[in-house]
Design a protein around this motif. Structure first.
Motif, PDB file in Angstrom:
ATOM      1  N   ALA A 233      17.298  -8.979 -40.419  1.00 16.30           N
ATOM      2  CA  ALA A 233      16.255  -8.188 -41.085  1.00 16.30           C
ATOM      3  C   ALA A 233      14.990  -8.124 -40.235  1.00 16.30           C
ATOM      4  CB  ALA A 233      15.942  -8.782 -42.458  1.00 16.30           C
ATOM      5  N   ASP A 234      14.590  -9.262 -39.667  1.00 17.61           N
ATOM      6  CA  ASP A 234      13.385  -9.290 -38.847  1.00 17.61           C
ATOM      7  C   ASP A 234      13.559  -8.460 -37.582  1.00 17.61           C
ATOM      8  OD1 ASP A 234      12.340 -10.937 -40.773  1.00 17.61           O
ATOM      9  OD2 ASP A 234      12.293 -12.743 -39.533  1.00 17.61           O
ATOM     10  N   SER A 235      14.718  -8.568 -36.966  1.00 13.12           N
ATOM     11  CA  SER A 235      15.000  -7.800 -35.753  1.00 13.12           C
ATOM     12  C   SER A 235      14.930  -6.296 -36.034  1.00 13.12           C
ATOM     13  CB  SER A 235      16.385  -8.172 -35.212  1.00 13.12           C
ATOM     14  OG  SER A 235      16.693  -7.393 -34.078  1.00 13.12           O
ATOM     15  N   ALA A 236      15.549  -5.873 -37.133  1.00 18.83           N
ATOM     16  CA  ALA A 236      15.535  -4.453 -37.489  1.00 18.83           C
ATOM     17  C   ALA A 236      14.112  -3.969 -37.785  1.00 18.83           C
ATOM     18  CB  ALA A 236      16.444  -4.204 -38.689  1.00 18.83           C
ATOM     19  N   ALA A 237      13.328  -4.806 -38.455  1.00 20.72           N
ATOM     20  CA  ALA A 237      11.950  -4.422 -38.780  1.00 20.72           C
ATOM     21  C   ALA A 237      11.106  -4.301 -37.515  1.00 20.72           C
ATOM     22  CB  ALA A 237      11.343  -5.434 -39.744  1.00 20.72           C
ATOM     23  N   PHE A 238      11.241  -5.259 -36.600  1.00 16.89           N
ATOM     24  CA  PHE A 238      10.478  -5.174 -35.355  1.00 16.89           C
ATOM     25  C   PHE A 238      10.884  -3.936 -34.551  1.00 16.89           C
ATOM     26  CE2 PHE A 238       9.684  -9.960 -35.492  1.00 16.89           C
ATOM     27  CZ  PHE A 238       8.352  -9.806 -35.845  1.00 16.89           C
ATOM     28  N   GLN A 239      12.173  -3.617 -34.545  1.00 20.09           N
ATOM     29  CA  GLN A 239      12.623  -2.418 -33.828  1.00 20.09           C
ATOM     30  C   GLN A 239      12.014  -1.164 -34.457  1.00 20.09           C
ATOM     31  OE1 GLN A 239      14.775  -2.221 -30.947  1.00 20.09           O
ATOM     32  NE2 GLN A 239      13.686  -0.273 -31.009  1.00 20.09           N
ATOM     33  N   SER A 240      12.008  -1.107 -35.767  1.00 17.31           N
ATOM     34  CA  SER A 240      11.439   0.046 -36.467  1.00 17.31           C
ATOM     35  C   SER A 240       9.951   0.200 -36.167  1.00 17.31           C
ATOM     36  CB  SER A 240      11.678  -0.093 -37.970  1.00 17.31           C
ATOM     37  OG  SER A 240      11.179   1.021 -38.659  1.00 17.31           O
ATOM     38  N   ILE A 241       9.213  -0.912 -36.179  1.00 15.52           N
ATOM     39  CA  ILE A 241       7.777  -0.872 -35.882  1.00 15.52           C
ATOM     40  C   ILE A 241       7.554  -0.437 -34.435  1.00 15.52           C
ATOM     41  CG2 ILE A 241       5.691  -2.270 -35.657  1.00 15.52           C
ATOM     42  CD1 ILE A 241       6.779  -3.945 -38.062  1.00 15.52           C
ATOM     43  N   SER A 242       8.341  -0.987 -33.513  1.00 16.37           N
ATOM     44  CA  SER A 242       8.220  -0.605 -32.107  1.00 16.37           C
ATOM     45  C   SER A 242       8.475   0.891 -31.927  1.00 16.37           C
ATOM     46  CB  SER A 242       9.211  -1.418 -31.256  1.00 16.37           C
ATOM     47  OG  SER A 242       9.163  -1.005 -29.903  1.00 16.37           O
ATOM     48  N   ASP A 243       9.523   1.392 -32.573  1.00 11.53           N
ATOM     49  CA  ASP A 243       9.852   2.823 -32.478  1.00 11.53           C
ATOM     50  C   ASP A 243       8.737   3.691 -33.061  1.00 11.53           C
ATOM     51  OD1 ASP A 243      12.281   2.111 -31.336  1.00 11.53           O
ATOM     52  OD2 ASP A 243      13.449   2.473 -33.159  1.00 11.53           O
ATOM     53  N   ALA A 244       8.151   3.243 -34.168  1.00 13.63           N
ATOM     54  CA  ALA A 244       7.073   4.012 -34.800  1.00 13.63           C
ATOM     55  C   ALA A 244       5.849   4.083 -33.891  1.00 13.63           C
ATOM     56  CB  ALA A 244       6.713   3.411 -36.151  1.00 13.63           C
ATOM     57  N   TYR A 245       5.500   2.965 -33.265  1.00 11.11           N
ATOM     58  CA  TYR A 245       4.363   2.991 -32.340  1.00 11.11           C
ATOM     59  C   TYR A 245       4.659   3.898 -31.146  1.00 11.11           C
ATOM     60  CZ  TYR A 245       1.512  -0.643 -34.550  1.00 11.11           C
ATOM     61  OH  TYR A 245       0.706  -1.358 -35.408  1.00 11.11           O
ATOM     62  N   LYS A 246       5.883   3.865 -30.654  1.00  9.97           N
ATOM     63  CA  LYS A 246       6.269   4.732 -29.542  1.00  9.97           C
ATOM     64  C   LYS A 246       6.127   6.195 -29.961  1.00  9.97           C
ATOM     65  CE  LYS A 246       8.050   4.017 -25.841  1.00  9.97           C
ATOM     66  NZ  LYS A 246       7.348   3.847 -24.559  1.00  9.97           N
ATOM     67  N   SER A 247       6.543   6.514 -31.182  1.00  9.64           N
ATOM     68  CA  SER A 247       6.396   7.881 -31.689  1.00  9.64           C
ATOM     69  C   SER A 247       4.928   8.266 -31.824  1.00  9.64           C
ATOM     70  CB  SER A 247       7.111   8.030 -33.036  1.00  9.64           C
ATOM     71  OG  SER A 247       8.505   7.900 -32.864  1.00  9.64           O
ATOM     72  N   LEU A 248       4.087   7.336 -32.273  1.00  3.39           N
ATOM     73  CA  LEU A 248       2.654   7.612 -32.372  1.00  3.39           C
ATOM     74  C   LEU A 248       2.073   7.930 -30.997  1.00  3.39           C
ATOM     75  CD1 LEU A 248       1.606   4.917 -34.979  1.00  3.39           C
ATOM     76  CD2 LEU A 248       1.401   7.396 -35.264  1.00  3.39           C
ATOM     77  N   ALA A 249       2.508   7.198 -29.982  1.00  2.00           N
ATOM     78  CA  ALA A 249       2.050   7.493 -28.617  1.00  2.00           C
ATOM     79  C   ALA A 249       2.455   8.914 -28.233  1.00  2.00           C
ATOM     80  CB  ALA A 249       2.637   6.477 -27.626  1.00  2.00           C
ATOM     81  N   GLY A 250       3.673   9.303 -28.601  1.00  2.04           N
ATOM     82  CA  GLY A 250       4.143  10.656 -28.305  1.00  2.04           C
ATOM     83  C   GLY A 250       3.347  11.725 -29.049  1.00  2.04           C
ATOM     84  N   ILE A 251       3.019  11.454 -30.299  1.00  2.00           N
ATOM     85  CA  ILE A 251       2.233  12.401 -31.098  1.00  2.00           C
ATOM     86  C   ILE A 251       0.870  12.634 -30.453  1.00  2.00           C
ATOM     87  CG2 ILE A 251       0.982  12.662 -33.295  1.00  2.00           C
ATOM     88  CD1 ILE A 251       3.465  11.235 -34.602  1.00  2.00           C
ATOM     89  N   PHE A 252       0.210  11.554 -30.084  1.00  3.55           N
ATOM     90  CA  PHE A 252      -1.108  11.693 -29.452  1.00  3.55           C
ATOM     91  C   PHE A 252      -0.980  12.336 -28.077  1.00  3.55           C
ATOM     92  CE2 PHE A 252      -2.564   9.090 -32.864  1.00  3.55           C
ATOM     93  CZ  PHE A 252      -3.928   9.278 -32.946  1.00  3.55           C
ATOM     94  N   GLY A 253       0.096  12.031 -27.359  1.00  3.25           N
ATOM     95  CA  GLY A 253       0.305  12.633 -26.045  1.00  3.25           C
ATOM     96  C   GLY A 253       0.493  14.138 -26.125  1.00  3.25           C
ATOM     97  N   LYS A 254       1.276  14.589 -27.093  1.00  2.00           N
ATOM     98  CA  LYS A 254       1.542  16.022 -27.252  1.00  2.00           C
ATOM     99  C   LYS A 254       0.356  16.773 -27.842  1.00  2.00           C
ATOM    100  CE  LYS A 254       6.500  15.449 -27.779  1.00  2.00           C
ATOM    101  NZ  LYS A 254       7.629  15.414 -28.719  1.00  2.00           N
ATOM    102  N   ALA A 255      -0.561  16.057 -28.489  1.00  2.00           N
ATOM    103  CA  ALA A 255      -1.713  16.711 -29.132  1.00  2.00           C
ATOM    104  C   ALA A 255      -2.695  17.274 -28.110  1.00  2.00           C
ATOM    105  CB  ALA A 255      -2.434  15.726 -30.055  1.00  2.00           C
TER     106      ALA A 255
END
Length: 194
Positions: A73-95
């Motif tokens: 459960a912890d591993s999956a949650a950390f992966q999800s958080i990492s992926d979300a931050y990576k997506s946020l970086a992409g959102i700001f990059g494309k903006a």
């Protein structure tokens, strides 16, 4: 398990770090800045929800449960958080560059901050994945080390994200519902988990 409760408290603080980017209000900063912030925040809300969901998932596994279940459960949650931050970086990059004198610098900083957060949560996932689940005592000690790492990640994240709260663009982001909508629920979910 006392370690698990400390771990949850640290995680709550870590996830709240991102959400605190939009926790303060501000004056009107102009239509262009508001439009840019709205575009970013409308997309960011999905990722903020993912972080919130991952944050609350830490409390869904009984702290007295099997080490393998907690680890998964912890591993999956950390992966999800990492992926979300990576997506946020992409959102700001494309903006593109934010409007204003320091708009390009603000945008580049946001991308850098979110990429760093993504990498730090990926490292936490790797640390959890390496825990020994065959021995309860070793697992608890390892989980304690992960908790310490998480607290450091949260502290580092707070410092980095503080830079996104400053200036006109920080104020413009703070006014957007897409950046505000998640902050209330996420900060209260994990600390109550046991």
């Amino acid at each position: 398990m006392k370690v698990k409760k400390k771990f949850l408290a640290a995680l709550s603080g870590g996830a709240a770090v991102l959400l605190a980017v939009s926790a303060c209000g501000g004056d009107d900063t102009g239509k262009k800045q508001d439009d840019w912030a709205k575009g970013v925040c409308d997309q960011a809300q999905v990722q903020l929800n993912k972080i919130n969901t991952a944050n609350t998932s830490f409390g869904k596994v009984d702290s007295g449960g099997k080490p393998q279940d907690v680890k998964s459960a912890d591993s999956a949650a950390f992966q999800s958080i990492s992926d979300a931050y990576k997506s946020l970086a992409g959102i700001f990059g494309k903006a593109g560059a934010a409007p204003g004198d320091d708009g390009a610098k603000f945008q580049q900083n946001a991308v850098s901050v979110f990429n760093q957060q993504s990498a730090q949560y990926a490292a936490l996932k790797k640390q959890v994945d390496g825990l020994d689940t065959s021995d309860q005592a070793k697992f608890a000690a390892g989980l304690g080390d992960v908790s310490t790492s998480l607290q450091q990640t949260a502290a580092n994240g707070q410092k980095s994200l503080d830079t996104l709260r400053q200036g006109d663009m920080g104020k413009a982001l703070a006014q957007q519902p897409g950046c505000q909508g998640v902050s209330g629920g996420s900060t209260s979910a994990s600390p109550t988990a046991s």
